[in-house]
Enzyme design. Structure first.
Site, PDB file in Angstrom:
ATOM      1  N   LYS A  78      -2.081  -4.137   8.402  1.00  0.00           N
ATOM      2  CA  LYS A  78      -2.019  -4.137   6.933  1.00  0.00           C
ATOM      3  C   LYS A  78      -3.129  -5.013   6.364  1.00  0.00           C
ATOM      4  O   LYS A  78      -3.414  -6.093   6.889  1.00  0.00           O
ATOM      5  CB  LYS A  78      -0.649  -4.666   6.505  1.00  0.00           C
ATOM      6  CG  LYS A  78      -0.388  -4.657   5.011  1.00  0.00           C
ATOM      7  CD  LYS A  78       1.032  -5.158   4.718  1.00  0.00           C
ATOM      8  CE  LYS A  78       1.383  -5.114   3.252  1.00  0.00           C
ATOM      9  NZ  LYS A  78       2.767  -5.550   2.979  1.00  0.00           N
ATOM     10  N   SER A 153       5.633  -2.357   0.339  1.00  0.00           N
ATOM     11  CA  SER A 153       4.206  -2.374   0.120  1.00  0.00           C
ATOM     12  C   SER A 153       3.393  -1.999   1.355  1.00  0.00           C
ATOM     13  O   SER A 153       2.230  -1.649   1.235  1.00  0.00           O
ATOM     14  CB  SER A 153       3.781  -3.767  -0.352  1.00  0.00           C
ATOM     15  OG  SER A 153       4.095  -4.736   0.651  1.00  0.00           O
ATOM     16  N   SER A 177       9.336  -4.755   2.499  1.00  0.00           N
ATOM     17  CA  SER A 177       8.097  -3.980   2.617  1.00  0.00           C
ATOM     18  C   SER A 177       7.766  -3.415   3.988  1.00  0.00           C
ATOM     19  O   SER A 177       6.808  -2.669   4.114  1.00  0.00           O
ATOM     20  CB  SER A 177       6.911  -4.803   2.135  1.00  0.00           C
ATOM     21  OG  SER A 177       6.894  -4.790   0.729  1.00  0.00           O
TER      22      SER A 177
HETATM   23  N1  GLN Z   1       9.160  -4.459  -3.372  1.00  0.00           N
HETATM   24  C1  GLN Z   1       9.376  -5.868  -3.315  1.00  0.00           C
HETATM   25  C2  GLN Z   1       8.419  -6.539  -4.270  1.00  0.00           C
HETATM   26  O1  GLN Z   1       7.748  -5.849  -4.947  1.00  0.00           O
HETATM   27  C3  GLN Z   1       9.150  -6.375  -1.909  1.00  0.00           C
HETATM   28  C4  GLN Z   1       7.733  -6.396  -1.514  1.00  0.00           C
HETATM   29  C5  GLN Z   1       7.495  -6.947  -0.152  1.00  0.00           C
HETATM   30  O2  GLN Z   1       8.379  -7.015   0.698  1.00  0.00           O
HETATM   31  N2  GLN Z   1       6.263  -7.369   0.057  1.00  0.00           N
HETATM   32  O3  GLN Z   1       8.336  -7.724  -4.364  1.00  0.00           O
END
Ligand code: GLN
Length: 482
Positions: A78, A153, A177
């Site tokens: 990532k 994400s 995510s």
């Molecule tokens: N969707 C959640 C957020 O927007 C979690 C994102 C994540 O785990 N990086 O914060």
């Protein structure tokens, strides 16, 4: 079968038996990227030349009799994880052109295990999002249906593994995510316990919640990635100095007598009926396999989302203060220093700005106790819920996400509906437990559904084995190219 369709374990076996070599595997993956990634857009950077060179070295090592856990296996990382000499953007314009002079701990670990990094995958900007639509560069498509999101994400990593453009990948999971995109893309995705994997070199979003997680097409693949990156690192003060168990050896498939808790609070109104049905069926399957099903309660579950959206933005607002155009990334110059910093920080996208504002507000004098202080108290209550539950059960079973993959654009203008995609994953991060998502069915549109198995602090072995037992007894792993 094409080389790229191998699971990571199959690829490793083929390499060990001398039926293929790393250059062939790497070239096949790079070719698959050329064919598929114009449509899917999972990669932000492809390191083809470096990858082929590393593959040659891996083949040389093998010829000399060496073997390593991931020797010669192409994987993806990532783009929020630092890679020496390779651009790392965190999906943000504010880090456009940033080339880290060092590797994240997990990248060093992958390389030491012989893995071949083929590229950096797309992410919501600073990992804030659930769809990759908040990436400043591209939106990744779900390989199962290109009109839908892959989740986020870590959506780029998930899409890459699902579309056979890598045998495994790293993501980060601050609120869901890794698990949510794994669920949307029909993969296995693990969020380890906080402290199990070093955050050194991982660009910070919310430091008390961030953790690197792994994706695989199977539980064994996800585990093979995980056991390589887990472990102590003195450069991360929250890293746990305890030995890494042999997680792969824990995959026995025997779950007789395993106590599986089913929390009433996770089967709420608004959950897609097909998801609920599939997850209930999966729980019945676990029972067939010898598990004992125990209804439990996690009474503070409904406060997880509001608490998370105070704590995560609060931490983000401080972490993101460093992007001023002076120390990293591009610098937009205006009449004086303040104006220059302002202009540079306008490079943040709207979701990131929203979080910085929310976080700054929650931490400001006069509101600190009312918001941040209170959210921390709620976090303690959520933690206590889990501690109490784990006195009675070994594993908690629930959906990973309330729905299957949604359409690109469908939630882009409605932050709250986007936030709800992680309603079932956030508590794991707040409570320092661990969680894995494993495929448990398809909805009527043919989109994957994920079963989430949550484990006690540092009990990854138990949830991975439960996921493995379930996976071996079912056949939800469908090859996307079939
Ligand atoms: N969707 C959640 C957020 O927007 C979690 C994102 C994540 O785990 N990086 O914060």
């Amino acid at each position: 079968m094409k080389l790229t369709e191998f699971t990571l374990i199959e690829a490793r076996n083929a390499l060990r038996r001398g039926e293929t070599n790393s250059v062939a595997l790497t070239e096949a993956i790079l070719e698959q990227i050329v064919v598929q990634d114009n449509d899917i857009k999972s990669y932000l950077t492809i390191t083809a030349e470096q990858a082929v060179k590393a593959a040659q070295t891996a083949d040389q090592k093998r010829a000399n009799g060496e073997d390593l856990p991931l020797l010669g296996i192409p994987v993806a990382v990532k783009d929020i994880i630092c890679t020496r000499g390779v651009p790392t953007t965190a999906g943000s314009k504010i880090l456009e052109g940033f080339v880290p002079p060092y590797n994240a701990f997990v990248v060093d670990k992958l390389e030491a295990a012989g893995a071949i990094i083929v590229g950096k995958t797309n992410t919501d900007e600073f990992a804030m999002g659930s769809s990759t639509e908040n990436s400043a560069y591209v939106t990744t498509a779900n390989p199962w249906d290109l009109s839908r999101v892959p989740g986020g994400s870590s959506g780029g990593s998930a899409a890459a593994v699902a579309a056979n453009m890598a045998f495994g990948a790293l993501g980060t999971d601050t609120g869901g995510s890794v698990r949510q995109p794994a669920s949307f893309c029909g993969l296995v995705g693990l969020r380890p316990t906080y402290g199990r994997v070093s955050r050194w070199g991982v660009i910070a979003f919310a430091s008390s919640l961030d953790q690197v997680g792994t994706f695989g097409r199977t539980v064994a693949d996800c585990t093979a990635m995980f056991e390589v990156v887990a472990g102590y690192d003195r450069r991360d003060s929250t890293s746990l100095n305890i030995p890494v168990p042999d997680y792969s050896a824990a995959l026995t498939g025997d779950i007789k007598g395993l106590r599986v808790g089913v929390p009433a609070e996770f089967f709420i109104e608004g959950i897609q009926a097909e998801v609920e049905t599939a997850v209930h069926a999966a729980i019945v399957k676990l029972e067939d396999l010898g598990a004992e099903i125990i209804p439990i309660s996690l009474p503070h579950t409904r406060y997880a989302l509001p608490a998370y959206y105070i704590i995560a933005p609060a931490e983000a607002s401080t972490n993101l203060a460093r992007y001023d155009g002076i120390r990293y990334g591009p610098r937009l110059v205006a009449e004086d220093m303040i104006a220059s910093v302002k202009k540079t920080r306008s490079l943040f996208g709207s979701e990131v700005k929203r979080r910085i504002m929310l976080g700054t507000y929650a931490l400001s004098a006069g509101y600190y106790d009312e918001y941040y202080g209170r959210a921390l108290k709620v976090r303690s209550l959520i933690k206590r819920d889990f501690l109490q539950a784990f006195e009675k059960v070994d594993v908690i079973a629930c959906p990973t996400s309330p729905t299957t993959a949604f359409k690109i654009g469908e939630r882009a203008d409605d932050p709250l509906s986007m936030y709800l995609a992680d309603i079932f994953t956030l508590s794991v991060n707040l409570s320092a437990s661990c969680g894995v998502s494993v495929p448990c069915g398809l909805d009527s549109k043919g989109l994957p559904i994920g079963l989430q198995l949550i484990g006690n602090t540092l009990d990854e072995a138990t949830i991975l084995n439960a996921a493995f037992a379930y996976e071996q007894a079912t056949n939800w792993r469908v090859n996307i190219n079939e």
